[in-house]
Design a protein around this motif. Structure first.
Motif: not given
Length: 357
Positions: A152-153, A160-162, A177-178, A184-186
Motif C-alpha cells: 500500500f502507498a 487515497r491509498l494505492a 487500484p485504491a 480533505g484527509t491528506g
C-alpha cells in the motif's frame, strides 16, 4: 567499547537533514537517558531512514542531488554505522521501507508522484531502482503487508491509498487500484496493527486516524472507522498542502506528521507540527477501534518519532528543536512521561530504534 562500559542494548538513529548527518545514541534504560555515541556523515537533506528486517542494515534516502539511497551496516554490539554502498533513486523520496523479506527497498516520492522498488543484494546494499511507477498525487508512505504479497502507498493529494500486488520485486496495481479516505484527509503515514488485521492511516490535514480492515487474501482495504487525533477546542483550521497556502495567510492549520503503534497494539501515537504536540490514542487489538486519550506538548515541529521495540519508550524529534525528547510509556494507560532530552543536529526529522540483542 571500553570493557567497563555497559553493553549497548538499544540504539537510536536520528536523521539531521540540515547537517547531512545521522546521529546515533544509546538508550540507557537504567538512567532513562539517550547517550550520544557518534555522528555519521551522510549527505545534505538526508531523510527518511529504514531498518532491514534482520536489524543489520540501515538505509538512508538522500533528497539532494544526486538522489540516492545509502546503505550502512549496523555493527553488532556497538551500533556503529559502516558505509556499504549506494543506489540511484529516481525521485526525492519522502518514505522508504524494506519489504518483509529484506530483499527489496520500497520508496515513495511526494514531489514525483511515484513509487519505486530497488533490489537489495546479499550484503544488504540497496542498488539502483529497477521499477519506478507513477501513482496518485503526492505519494507519502509505502509498506508491504505482513505476508509480503501486497503493498500500500498513501497518496496525500488524492485522499487515497494505492493498492498493489507484489511478487518477485514488482508492483502491479490491484483491483480496485485504491482505497479512499474522506475528502480533505491528506493520508500521510500509516501502520499495521501487530495482528496484521488493521491498517491505521494518519491524515496530515485532519489529524484523524482512519482505520481500515485488511483482506489479506485480496490485498484490499475496507474503511471501518475514523478517530479524531486532536482534542476538541484546539484552534487549528483544516490543513492543506504548504505550497498551496496563499502568501500572507498565517492561519494556524493542522499539520500532522508521524504515526506509530506499541508492539502490543494497544496504544497509538501521532505528532502534530503546528501545535508541537503528541497525541495518544487507545486501540482495541481485536476490533481495531480507537479512542482519543490525550494530547501534550513536545519538541518543536515534531516531524518524526518512534516507539522502541519493547514498547516502553518513545523518542521524538523536532525539525525546529535542538534536542530529542525521551518519554517513558506507561504500560496500562499509554501515558507519555517525559524523562530526559539529548542534543541533536539541525532539522532532525526521522527516528529509527534498533535492538541489538
Amino acid at each position: 567499547m571500553n570493557p567497563a562500559e555497559p553493553a549497548i542494548d538499544t540504539v537510536v538513529y536520528a536523521a539531521n537533514a540540515g547537517d547531512g548527518t545521522i546521529g546515533s545514541y544509546r538508550l540507557d534504560r537504567q538512567t532513562e537517558r539517550l547517550i550520544p555515541l557518534a555522528t555519521t556523515e551522510a549527505a545534505e537533506n538526508v531523510m527518511p531512514l529504514a531498518i532491514s528486517p534482520d536489524k543489520q542494515t540501515l538505509y538512508a534516502a538522500i533528497r539532494s542531488d544526486p538522489l540516492r539511497v545509502l546503505s550502512y551496516r549496523i555493527e553488532a554490539g556497538t551500533g556503529a554505522l559502516t558505509p556499504l554502498g549506494s543506489g540511484a533513486l529516481y525521485g526525492s523520496m519522502a518514505y522508504i521501507a524494506t519489504d518483509r523479506s529484506g530483499r527489496y527497498l520500497l520508496a515513495a516520492s511526494y514531489g514525483g508522484n511515484l513509487v519505486s522498488v530497488s533490489p537489495i543484494d546479499d550484503n544488504g546494499v540497496a542498488g539502483d531502482a529497477t521499477q519506478t511507477l507513477e501513482t496518485g498525487s503526492r505519494a507519502h508512505a509505502i509498506l508491504s503487508t505482513p505476508d509480503n504479497r501486497h503493498v500500500f502507498a498513501t497518496n496525500l493529494g488524492d485522499d487515497r491509498l494505492a493498492q498493489f500486488h507484489f511478487a518477485d520485486g514488482a508492483l502491479v496495481p490491484n483491483d480496485p487500484p485504491a482505497a479512499r479516505t474522506a475528502d480533505g484527509t491528506g493520508p500521510r503515514h500509516f501502520v499495521f496493527s501487530p495482528s496484521g488485521r488493521f491498517v491505521y492511516v494518519l491524515g496530515e490535514f485532519s489529524a484523524t486516524v482512519t482505520t481500515f480492515e485488511l483482506d489479506a487474501q485480496d490485498g484490499t482495504l475496507t474503511q471501518i472507522a475514523v478517530c479524531e487525533g486532536l482534542p476538541e477546542g484546539m484552534n487549528l483550521a483544516p490543513g492543506m498542502p504548504r505550497e498551496e497556502i496563499p502568501a500572507g495567510d498565517e492561519t494556524p492549520r493542522i499539520w500532522a506528521a508521524d504515526l506509530h503503534i506499541t508492539p502490543d497494539g494497544r496504544h497509538l501515537y501521532l505528532s502534530e507540527r503546528t501545535s508541537s504536540t503528541l497525541s495518544t490514542l487507545r486501540a482495541n487489538p481485536d476490533s481495531g477501534e480507537l479512542h482519543f486519550v490525550g494530547n501534550q506538548p513536545t519538541v518543536e515541529q515534531p516531524r518524526g518519532f518512534e516507539v522502541d521495540p519493547t514498547g516502553r519508550y518513545l523518542v521524538a524529534a523536532g525539525e525546529l528543536s535542538d534536542h530529542l525528547a525521551l518519554y517513558r510509556i506507561e504500560p496500562t494507560s499509554g501515558e507519555l512521561v517525559h524523562v530526559s532530552d539529548a542534543p541533536t543536529g539541525n532539522k532532525t526529522n526521522w527516528v529509527e530504534i534498533v535492538s541489538l540483542r
